[in-house]
Scaffold this motif. Structure first.
Motif, mmCIF file in Angstrom:
data_model
loop_
_atom_site.group_PDB
_atom_site.id
_atom_site.type_symbol
_atom_site.label_atom_id
_atom_site.label_comp_id
_atom_site.label_asym_id
_atom_site.label_seq_id
_atom_site.Cartn_x
_atom_site.Cartn_y
_atom_site.Cartn_z
ATOM 1 N N LEU A 89 52.522 -54.729 18.938
ATOM 2 C CA LEU A 89 53.207 -53.130 18.771
ATOM 3 C C LEU A 89 54.270 -52.995 19.941
ATOM 4 O O LEU A 89 54.196 -53.491 21.146
ATOM 5 N N LEU A 90 55.200 -52.434 19.469
ATOM 6 C CA LEU A 90 56.707 -52.240 20.290
ATOM 7 C C LEU A 90 56.862 -50.878 20.244
ATOM 8 O O LEU A 90 57.265 -50.174 19.134
ATOM 9 N N ASP A 91 56.711 -49.972 21.289
ATOM 10 C CA ASP A 91 57.230 -48.824 21.634
ATOM 11 C C ASP A 91 57.322 -48.564 23.151
ATOM 12 O O ASP A 91 56.308 -48.919 23.968
ATOM 13 N N GLU A 92 58.267 -47.621 23.577
ATOM 14 C CA GLU A 92 58.610 -47.567 24.886
ATOM 15 C C GLU A 92 57.440 -46.474 25.516
ATOM 16 O O GLU A 92 57.015 -46.610 26.682
ATOM 17 N N HIS A 93 56.584 -45.848 24.649
ATOM 18 C CA HIS A 93 55.818 -44.745 25.253
ATOM 19 C C HIS A 93 54.147 -45.382 25.191
ATOM 20 O O HIS A 93 54.022 -45.773 24.080
ATOM 21 N N TRP A 94 53.627 -45.391 26.121
ATOM 22 C CA TRP A 94 52.274 -45.566 26.003
ATOM 23 C C TRP A 94 51.290 -44.934 25.235
ATOM 24 O O TRP A 94 50.401 -45.512 24.233
ATOM 25 N N ILE A 95 51.658 -43.707 24.879
ATOM 26 C CA ILE A 95 50.825 -42.780 23.979
ATOM 27 C C ILE A 95 51.055 -43.119 22.528
ATOM 28 O O ILE A 95 49.966 -43.072 21.790
ATOM 29 N N THR A 96 52.169 -43.617 22.345
ATOM 30 C CA THR A 96 52.478 -43.807 20.889
ATOM 31 C C THR A 96 51.886 -45.227 20.317
ATOM 32 O O THR A 96 51.145 -45.380 19.501
ATOM 33 N N ARG A 97 51.963 -46.071 21.327
ATOM 34 C CA ARG A 97 51.252 -47.315 21.243
ATOM 35 C C ARG A 97 49.751 -47.282 21.207
ATOM 36 O O ARG A 97 48.898 -47.990 20.456
ATOM 37 N N ALA A 98 49.095 -46.332 22.088
ATOM 38 C CA ALA A 98 47.784 -46.034 21.956
ATOM 39 C C ALA A 98 47.328 -45.541 20.363
ATOM 40 O O ALA A 98 46.244 -45.614 20.034
ATOM 41 N N ALA A 99 48.197 -44.589 19.974
ATOM 42 C CA ALA A 99 47.905 -44.192 18.464
ATOM 43 C C ALA A 99 47.999 -45.148 17.514
ATOM 44 O O ALA A 99 47.145 -45.207 16.662
ATOM 45 N N LEU A 100 48.772 -46.031 17.729
ATOM 46 C CA LEU A 100 49.141 -47.133 16.714
ATOM 47 C C LEU A 100 47.662 -48.070 16.937
ATOM 48 O O LEU A 100 47.018 -48.570 15.934
ATOM 49 N N ARG A 101 47.258 -48.264 18.063
ATOM 50 C CA ARG A 101 46.118 -49.232 18.268
ATOM 51 C C ARG A 101 44.769 -48.560 17.789
ATOM 52 O O ARG A 101 44.020 -49.075 17.254
ATOM 53 N N GLY A 102 44.916 -47.022 17.921
ATOM 54 C CA GLY A 102 43.621 -46.347 17.464
ATOM 55 C C GLY A 102 43.543 -46.421 15.991
ATOM 56 O O GLY A 102 42.649 -46.608 15.466
ATOM 57 N N ALA A 103 44.775 -46.586 15.354
ATOM 58 C CA ALA A 103 44.742 -46.455 13.987
ATOM 59 C C ALA A 103 44.265 -47.640 13.227
ATOM 60 O O ALA A 103 43.667 -47.932 12.156
ATOM 61 N N LEU A 104 44.440 -48.799 14.325
ATOM 62 C CA LEU A 104 44.133 -50.292 13.647
ATOM 63 C C LEU A 104 42.638 -50.625 13.918
ATOM 64 O O LEU A 104 42.135 -51.822 13.726
ATOM 65 N N ALA A 105 42.000 -49.741 14.892
ATOM 66 C CA ALA A 105 40.607 -49.933 15.422
ATOM 67 C C ALA A 105 39.513 -50.534 14.589
ATOM 68 O O ALA A 105 38.873 -51.367 14.649
#
Length: 223
Positions: A3-19
């Protein structure tokens, strides 16, 4: 997946979607291109798909990857921003890449990640709906077959499609076989890829809502 993005909150959203996608494993995260490439250069990281957002320039990312990691199979999924550049899409079509708008549903994000990991290209929307060959093929489908194709593309089994559309399972099997024959698709996965390549959801809006709405999403299956 990386996952690549400068904002931790965006990476957290992507991570959550893949959970809940147990077959998609997040191997690492990065805040910029330099960090992403550095992580991919380490021998222990084997990411199949690099997921990044519109905050990253896709052209720069592709050129950096080609220059510094020529042996890595470039499989990219871009979320948001402008449409993935056509020139890059043609260049990397053999590897697998995709673009989804930021408004894409979670189920489409997961389905796209799976298809790209398998080496397919995904770009739903107006940029692909103009493909005349695919559009003409879909025009041969009945409204009910389009219903079945959309749910099939979301990964529904015959039993799930039967429950969503309130049809007998044997009827669903018949619809699936008919649409496979009309599309010239070898199997359900091939039909699902057609649905994504032509931007089926966009096509439905263009043709007066030929399919029914509101069914629950299903997981993507390869059978």
């Amino acid at each position: 997946m990386l996952l690549l993005d400068e904002h931790w909150i965006t990476r957290a959203a992507l991570r959550g979607a893949l959970a809940n996608a147990v077959d998609l494993e997040i191997m690492a995260e990065a805040t910029d291109c330099d960090e992403a490439i550095a992580r991919l250069c380490t021998g222990g990281l084997t990411a199949d798909v690099l997921v990044f957002t519109g905050a990253t320039d896709p052209a720069n990312l592709c050129y950096r990857l080609a220059d510094e990691l020529p042996q890595w199979p470039v499989r990219l999924l871009m979320i948001g921003g402008e449409v993935f550049p056509d020139s890059l899409g043609r260049r990397y079509s053999a590897m697998g890449w995709g673009w989804l708008p930021q408004s894409a549903a979670e189920k489409h994000f997961i389905a796209a990640a799976r298809l790209i990991a398998a080496g397919h290209c995904i770009a739903p929307g107006p940029s692909t709906a103009g493909n005349g060959r695919f559009t003409n093929l879909v025009a041969q489908l009945t409204a009910r077959e389009l219903d079945v194709l959309r749910l099939l593309a979301e990964g529904c089994t015959n039993a799930e499609i039967s429950a969503r559309l309130q049809l007998g399972e044997s009827t669903v099997k018949s619809h699936v076989q008919n649409l496979l024959n009309k599309l010239g698709a070898r199997n359900r996965v091939s039909a699902a890829i057609y649905a994504y390549e032509i931007g089926l959801v966009h096509l439905e809006r263009q043709t007066g809502q030929r399919t029914s709405q509101g069914e629950d999403p299903c997981h993507l299956v390869s059978g």
